[in-house]
Design a protein around this motif. Sequence first.
Motif, PDB file in Angstrom:
ATOM      1  N   GLU A   5      -0.907   5.499  -4.387  1.00 41.77           N
ATOM      2  CA  GLU A   5      -0.960   6.208  -5.521  1.00 41.77           C
ATOM      3  C   GLU A   5      -0.495   7.273  -6.129  1.00 41.77           C
ATOM      4  N   GLN A   6       1.117   8.458  -4.400  1.00 38.85           N
ATOM      5  CA  GLN A   6       1.544   8.669  -5.242  1.00 38.85           C
ATOM      6  C   GLN A   6       3.349   8.409  -5.614  1.00 38.85           C
ATOM      7  N   GLU A  10      -6.002  15.110 -12.085  1.00 39.61           N
ATOM      8  CA  GLU A  10      -4.783  16.106 -11.920  1.00 39.61           C
ATOM      9  C   GLU A  10      -5.688  17.872 -12.764  1.00 39.61           C
ATOM     10  N   LYS A  58       3.191   5.663  -7.343  1.00 40.31           N
ATOM     11  CA  LYS A  58       3.061   5.029  -8.911  1.00 40.31           C
ATOM     12  C   LYS A  58       3.708   4.960  -9.537  1.00 40.31           C
ATOM     13  N   ARG A  95       4.608  11.968  -7.624  1.00 39.69           N
ATOM     14  CA  ARG A  95       4.996  12.103  -9.240  1.00 39.69           C
ATOM     15  C   ARG A  95       5.101  12.693  -9.651  1.00 39.69           C
ATOM     16  N   SER A 121       5.686  12.332  -1.692  1.00 39.59           N
ATOM     17  CA  SER A 121       5.026  11.859  -3.595  1.00 39.59           C
ATOM     18  C   SER A 121       6.436  11.957  -3.990  1.00 39.59           C
ATOM     19  N   THR A 140       2.542   7.151  -0.462  1.00 40.81           N
ATOM     20  CA  THR A 140       0.882   6.011  -0.428  1.00 40.81           C
ATOM     21  C   THR A 140       1.334   5.592  -1.486  1.00 40.81           C
ATOM     22  N   TYR A 184       1.113  -0.993   0.196  1.00 37.16           N
ATOM     23  CA  TYR A 184       0.087  -0.151  -0.082  1.00 37.16           C
ATOM     24  C   TYR A 184       0.979   1.175  -0.521  1.00 37.16           C
ATOM     25  N   LYS A 224      -8.867   9.568 -11.223  1.00 41.93           N
ATOM     26  CA  LYS A 224      -8.498  10.383 -10.540  1.00 41.93           C
ATOM     27  C   LYS A 224      -7.656  11.184 -11.675  1.00 41.93           C
TER      28      LYS A 224
END
Length: 398
Positions: free
Chosen positions: A310-311, A391, A313, A344, A342, A308, A286, A389
């Motif tokens: 998500e941050q 941005e 990936k 990203r 993050s 996370t 996770y 999701k």
Amino acid sequence: HGLVVGGSKRLEPGKSIKCRILTCDSERRRIRVTDNVDEGVSLDELLAKLAPAKPTEFSTDISQVAPGQIVSGAVVRIRSESAMLTLDGSKLCAVLPTGHYSDHRGAIADKIAARVGVNTRFEELVVVSINAERGRVMVSAKPALVKAAKAGRIVTSSREVTTGMTLIGWVKKLATFGAFISFPGSVSALAPLELLSDRYVSAPEDLLQPDQTVIAYVSSVEESADGNKIRVSLKRSAVDISATQCIDPADFLLGYFGELEGAAGEPVLGEIGRQTTVKVKQKLPYGVVVTPADESAAISVEASGFITAEQAKDRIDECKEGALLTACVLDVDPEKAIVDYSLRSALVSGSANLSAATPAKKGKASKRSKTATNGDISQKVLTDALHKKQETPVVVEV
């Protein structure tokens, strides 16, 4: 029986908390504890903070100060709802209510109160009232009141108040019919229930709390022999913050983060949004556990970091144990020493920024965009869009 001192958390009967024992009295079967469990603070430091100060000879010459005056002083005694200070130069005794430590209420006020102890200094205080009989003054550390005093935008008598003024004050007490608002110089006004908000308010306590900082518009002044009777409005539609000539609309928001950082005692909130180096400690399904690796940053290398799934990936393949990565600081909890990062590409330099958004995919998505442009948006299209999701650049308006 336990007595909790210096509490920074809201306590409720039956609530389980982690605490630290300060003193024990076996004869009276009592212990004294604190919720400050920071291992970096020694027991002696905690006890010294709570120890009563040596008796101080206070001056009673109140002619040395006046309402609206900026003063400074040091705490000599802590009480449950206030701190007692001696003012620099004058040796006057001043009372600083805990509700006047900040413009904000709730958890931030609790954190500030937890850091105030004997010998704590306040460099900027404003005198808000004087008790001539006891030779004491009441002071406030509320940033909004301090700014108003510095700008000369404080009234110190009800005779100075006129209709149309915009003043900075605080909630004195609440009643079923409205709220009593106080201003420096023992000036008091009534904000009737119907003038508290543009929306319907059934009870003042639904909207306000005692000692809450407010900006009020003087709606009427009724002259009388014993002082003017003042009515004010707190409605957003009536109050023009710029009319105070000393408060900027963003001051309350920026002040909150400044006080949050001050309460934590660590200048780390300025790190939010910055790029830094982190070291991967553990990769989980996770997310990724990391540690700060940039010793020049304000964030301690002892802090715990997390990214996370998500941050992470965009660069999940790079997240190998021991790897050094460039990350963006998303959030910092100074009290718990936890940092959110993050990876990203939109937030890390060298990657596309938010303004260079990924083009929409062809096909159904393009048709939906065209439909939206034509103003014919179906509920299904909106629901589908909300579940994706995305941005996008945003502008924050305070």
